[in-house]
Enzyme design. Structure first.
Site, mmCIF file in Angstrom:
data_model
loop_
_atom_site.group_PDB
_atom_site.id
_atom_site.type_symbol
_atom_site.label_atom_id
_atom_site.label_comp_id
_atom_site.label_asym_id
_atom_site.label_seq_id
_atom_site.Cartn_x
_atom_site.Cartn_y
_atom_site.Cartn_z
ATOM 1 N N TYR B 37 0.845 -1.140 0.069
ATOM 2 C CA TYR B 37 0.045 0.086 0.017
ATOM 3 C C TYR B 37 0.834 1.192 -0.163
ATOM 4 C CZ TYR B 37 -4.678 2.358 0.801
ATOM 5 O OH TYR B 37 -5.521 3.106 0.875
ATOM 6 N N LYS B 92 -20.035 -19.515 -11.109
ATOM 7 C CA LYS B 92 -19.077 -19.321 -12.368
ATOM 8 C C LYS B 92 -17.814 -18.769 -12.014
ATOM 9 C CE LYS B 92 -19.839 -19.469 -16.555
ATOM 10 N NZ LYS B 92 -20.289 -19.696 -17.718
#
Lengths: 378, 378
Positions: B37, B92
């Site tokens: 970060y 999916k």
């Protein structure tokens, strides 16, 4: 810093990003497939089709947050576009996971039109339990957040505004403890009237800080200024009780607290010396603070906070946003109100048992913090 | 089936969905935070800001697929809305992960307007390396896929169309091997002219199947019909070389192959008996096939395929879509062309070493398949 940059580039290249999507269920047998996918999933879709609130129970929605940016104000780097926002949003997403167990996903939009951003986020909302807006430039970010808060039935927060304000309030609360002062008796100067500055002013005003003066690049925001956008106009009405005008140096004379959300190096040692004795300096510009801590100390500052991890008192939003959304998701909060954030800031301040000049905020890596913050959001 | 439904509801409730987002990097130390970060990530954003193609190397983009639906045609259930689509899209997404190592995320849009869907997907595209459209009703799905393929620079595929067609072509290829026939010598009837039916007809036509007759609910699609939308009109031009008209039963007289993407129970034993000897039946309506395998066999069928996991020869899209996108991502394919899908179908057919009446397709759980399919997409 160059070394950190090189290492970070290396890490990102080696891993091809920082986030992965995984399955929580087994997919080894035909039965597994039948339950997780067809035909079993038909029963789940049918149930949600009859009562869409069941999505919170049967799908990721109850634990998911979209981290949304348009790439217009990436860190302190400016408008670099949506692809450049991805590593930052991925970073936030993994912090959501690590500190609050939230499934967050980066959404980087290929538009910077206010209405289009609002509309797109609304169209995306079904799969998410909350929306964290990020790195969207002012003043567009104000309307985008306000409208989405009003028009969506899931919690929405622009972290650069309200997350930052929450951590600043927590830090200031402990700084005042250290100094033995109360909000109504101190003079505050906020340098920077963008997303963070505006939100900080709003929150401090609500918490009894009566003497706040805001500066932007043109100097003190006052009623005499004719160049203000509507948001800065509101600031001019709500701040500057002594009717000052002039530059940042003028604003700081006799001030107790400097809050910088502006640019590296703008706070000079002379300005610190002109403040009240032993002032409190929040120099949060990144990566270069408004003044380096050692310089500020040498000029008389008692407490210095920055956005950096290599100095004490790091003002890091990771102290707030994971817990805020954890609380919102767990407690079915549809609007994250400012009163909740004030309570969250108090809890955050209490996470430091004995505040001192070098310790007004918890360590960003403290895994206990998010739970305390979350308990305030209800 | 009731039992599967109950178990599936239980699984979804217990886990609160099936997908989770995780970090691929450590976040234990200050250095970890600085690299993943701020401040380190600034270097990554800066680099991508200068060359947006670096997003493929430094972020999840190079390995991510959006699974996009508007909830208008969920499985065989119909238009249940975006929330009801979430469990299917999550399903999916985890299949993408399990079979091809892809980071896929469900996007369920709160709109069913063609232009709005196209526009929204384009705005979302920066973070994704590919777009899998899913469960969007015909005929809107045709324009949505065509336009997105043309207007985006990442691969886009509507799986109900082209994924299904790929698996059907693979199955038919092996069925013809079993029967010792070639495409040009057989008569095919496709029942159902929606997303899947239309795509199947297109792909079979490209592969030399010269005698295809298509039926919809009104019967045989012929040039005499005056009730056809533009997509069905195209079908009427490209099929039905003998100029048949009438109902499904009429179409099937003497046919070698029945391909059903229609509704449960519409294929009667008498119709099977009227087909050529030992016909091939693909009865893919879900969860109830156009005819049950035992009934079809009793009426003379040699080979029966269905969409179900509890019978042999399951036509399951999971045999195709993970490998197709794996290949597209790995090989920098910006458009998934039909020629690639024909090759993928051939590879898929070859995954069955010795095809027989009960084995024309690989097992959907076979982990080798995706790699073979992927190798065709380049």
């Amino acid at each position: 810093m160059t070394d950190i940059y090189e290492q970070s580039l290396g890490l990102h290249r080696e891993r091809r990003g920082k986030l992965e999507v995984r399955s929580k269920v087994d997919l080894k047998t035909r039965l597994d497939l039948s339950l997780a996918y067809t035909p079993g999933v038909a029963a789940v879709s049918t149930a949600i089709g009859k009562d869409r609130d069941l999505a919170y129970e049967y799908t990721l929605k109850g634990n998911s947050v979209a981290v949304v940016s348009d790439g217009s104000a990436i860190l302190g780097l400016g408008n670099l576009g949506p692809e450049a926002a991805i590593p930052v949003m991925e970073g936030k997403a993994i912090l959501f996971r690590e500190f609050a167990g939230i499934d967050a996903f980066p959404i980087c939009l290929d538009t910077q039109e206010t209405e289009e951003i609002i509309h797109t986020v609304k169209l995306l909302a079904p799969v998410f339990g909350g929306i964290n807006l990020e790195d969207i430039s002012a003043p567009r970010c104000f309307e985008i957040e306000e409208r989405l808060v009003r028009e969506l039935d899931i919690p929405v927060m622009h972290d650069d505004q309200r997350g930052t304000a929450t951590v600043v309030l927590a830090g200031l609360t402990n700084a005042l403890k250290v100094k033995g002062r109360t909000p109504d008796g101190v003079r505050v100067v906020v340098n920077g009237a963008g997303a963070a500055g505006t939100a900080i002013v709003r929150m401090l005003s609500e918490c009894g800080f009566g003497d706040i003066v805001v500066c932007d690049r043109q100097g003190i925001i006052s009623r005499e200024r004719v160049d203000l956008n509507p948001y800065k106009r509101m600031l001019s009405d709500a701040t500057n009780p002594r009717g000052l005008s002039g530059d940042l140096a003028r604003a700081l004379v006799g001030a107790d607290i400097f809050i910088g959300v502006s640019a590296g190096g703008v706070l000079k040692p002379d300005m610190v010396r002109a403040m009240a004795p032993e002032p409190v300096i929040f120099a949060m510009a990144n990566p270069t603070p408004e003044i380096m801590p050692e310089e500020a100390k040498a000029a008389g500052a008692l407490i210095v906070a920055t956005g950096r991890s290599d100095f004490p008192n790091q003002v890091n939003n990771v102290l707030a946003f994971p817990g805020i959304f954890r609380g919102a998701l767990d407690n079915g909060v549809r609007r994250i109100g400012n009163a909740m954030l004030v309570r969250a800031a108090q809890n955050l301040a209490f996470c430091v048992p004995e505040p001192g000049p070098e310790r007004i905020l918890p360590d960003p890596l403290d895994r206990e913090v998010a739970g305390w913050v979350a308990s305030a959001i209800r």
